[in-house]
Motif scaffolding. Sequence first.
Motif, PDB file in Angstrom:
ATOM      1  N   ILE A  66       0.852  -1.182   0.000  1.00  0.00           N
ATOM      2  CA  ILE A  66       0.000   0.000   0.000  1.00  0.00           C
ATOM      3  C   ILE A  66       0.894   1.241   0.000  1.00  0.00           C
ATOM      4  CG2 ILE A  66      -1.674   1.329   1.369  1.00  0.00           C
ATOM      5  CD1 ILE A  66      -2.882  -1.377   2.222  1.00  0.00           C
ATOM      6  N   GLU A  68     -12.497  -2.800 -14.107  1.00  0.00           N
ATOM      7  CA  GLU A  68     -13.410  -2.826 -12.968  1.00  0.00           C
ATOM      8  C   GLU A  68     -13.226  -4.015 -12.027  1.00  0.00           C
ATOM      9  OE1 GLU A  68     -18.097  -1.932 -12.345  1.00  0.00           O
ATOM     10  OE2 GLU A  68     -17.565  -3.166 -14.067  1.00  0.00           O
ATOM     11  N   ASN A  69     -13.001  -5.207 -12.592  1.00  0.00           N
ATOM     12  CA  ASN A  69     -12.966  -6.408 -11.748  1.00  0.00           C
ATOM     13  C   ASN A  69     -12.237  -7.537 -12.480  1.00  0.00           C
ATOM     14  OD1 ASN A  69     -14.877  -7.567 -13.585  1.00  0.00           O
ATOM     15  ND2 ASN A  69     -16.524  -6.563 -12.449  1.00  0.00           N
ATOM     16  N   GLN A  94      -4.931   1.465  -1.614  1.00  0.00           N
ATOM     17  CA  GLN A  94      -5.831   0.616  -0.833  1.00  0.00           C
ATOM     18  C   GLN A  94      -5.437  -0.850  -0.966  1.00  0.00           C
ATOM     19  OE1 GLN A  94      -9.868   1.183  -2.093  1.00  0.00           O
ATOM     20  NE2 GLN A  94      -9.650   3.390  -2.233  1.00  0.00           N
ATOM     21  N   TRP A  95      -5.862  -1.633   0.017  1.00  0.00           N
ATOM     22  CA  TRP A  95      -5.647  -3.079  -0.055  1.00  0.00           C
ATOM     23  C   TRP A  95      -6.798  -3.672  -0.849  1.00  0.00           C
ATOM     24  CZ3 TRP A  95      -6.855  -7.361   3.894  1.00  0.00           C
ATOM     25  CH2 TRP A  95      -6.244  -8.548   3.499  1.00  0.00           C
ATOM     26  N   ARG A  96      -6.580  -3.791  -2.159  1.00  0.00           N
ATOM     27  CA  ARG A  96      -7.571  -4.326  -3.085  1.00  0.00           C
ATOM     28  C   ARG A  96      -6.848  -4.651  -4.385  1.00  0.00           C
ATOM     29  NH1 ARG A  96      -9.349  -1.295  -7.319  1.00  0.00           N
ATOM     30  NH2 ARG A  96      -8.719   0.869  -7.407  1.00  0.00           N
ATOM     31  N   PRO A  97      -7.449  -5.433  -5.251  1.00  0.00           N
ATOM     32  CA  PRO A  97      -6.819  -5.701  -6.548  1.00  0.00           C
ATOM     33  C   PRO A  97      -6.941  -4.487  -7.475  1.00  0.00           C
ATOM     34  CG  PRO A  97      -8.577  -7.296  -6.078  1.00  0.00           C
ATOM     35  CD  PRO A  97      -8.627  -6.260  -5.026  1.00  0.00           C
ATOM     36  N   TYR A  98      -5.867  -4.190  -8.171  1.00  0.00           N
ATOM     37  CA  TYR A  98      -5.838  -3.166  -9.217  1.00  0.00           C
ATOM     38  C   TYR A  98      -5.580  -3.903 -10.528  1.00  0.00           C
ATOM     39  CZ  TYR A  98      -5.275   0.428  -5.600  1.00  0.00           C
ATOM     40  OH  TYR A  98      -5.447   1.254  -4.527  1.00  0.00           O
ATOM     41  N   TYR A  99      -6.494  -3.769 -11.477  1.00  0.00           N
ATOM     42  CA  TYR A  99      -6.388  -4.448 -12.764  1.00  0.00           C
ATOM     43  C   TYR A  99      -6.046  -3.430 -13.838  1.00  0.00           C
ATOM     44  CZ  TYR A  99      -8.989  -8.017 -10.196  1.00  0.00           C
ATOM     45  OH  TYR A  99      -9.394  -8.946  -9.259  1.00  0.00           O
ATOM     46  N   VAL A 146      -1.997  -6.512  -6.133  1.00  0.00           N
ATOM     47  CA  VAL A 146      -2.739  -6.447  -4.874  1.00  0.00           C
ATOM     48  C   VAL A 146      -1.728  -6.008  -3.817  1.00  0.00           C
ATOM     49  CG1 VAL A 146      -4.138  -7.670  -3.180  1.00  0.00           C
ATOM     50  CG2 VAL A 146      -4.263  -8.313  -5.615  1.00  0.00           C
ATOM     51  N   TRP A 150      -0.035  -5.088  -0.344  1.00  0.00           N
ATOM     52  CA  TRP A 150      -0.159  -5.530   1.041  1.00  0.00           C
ATOM     53  C   TRP A 150       0.096  -4.356   1.968  1.00  0.00           C
ATOM     54  CZ3 TRP A 150      -1.959 -10.150   2.318  1.00  0.00           C
ATOM     55  CH2 TRP A 150      -1.961 -11.137   1.331  1.00  0.00           C
TER      56      TRP A 150
END
Length: 144
Positions: A55, A79-80, A112-117, A138, A140
């Motif tokens: 992060i 988006e996902n 943020q702690w989330r996947p970035y595509y 992603v 950490w």
Amino acid sequence: MALNHAAKGFLLLVVVTASLLAVGQAKTIVVGGSEGWRFGFNYTNWAIQNTPFYINDKLVFKYDPPSNSSFAYGVYLLENLGSYLSCNFTSAELLANSTQGVGDGFEVSLSQWRPYYFASYGDDGYHCDDGHMKFFAVPWPHNN
């Protein structure tokens, strides 16, 4: 499909290990290293070789401007996972157009702690569809 006990334990071990290793300051990382953001380079392999991301790390996308001898690149945030796998740009966010990666490049903070595509739409989606100009990260959390 439920995870069995061994799979849950392994997943927990991976998360704990990554958390313990996540010590230090945010880094600035040039996507693709000296290759930059260009057609024909496998960014999925690059991302695997450069993990873990944390992060507040910053990814810098550098690429040449469009010309008669080069493609027009850009950087999209998909988006996902489904849109990433199918290279569906319908709900994608344009992060950098074909000239914003020139020179010092365009910077994206993994805040943020989330996947970035990430992907390039260039040549009507071919840059993504061929499987090379896309990757995900992603980040950490840092353990201070």
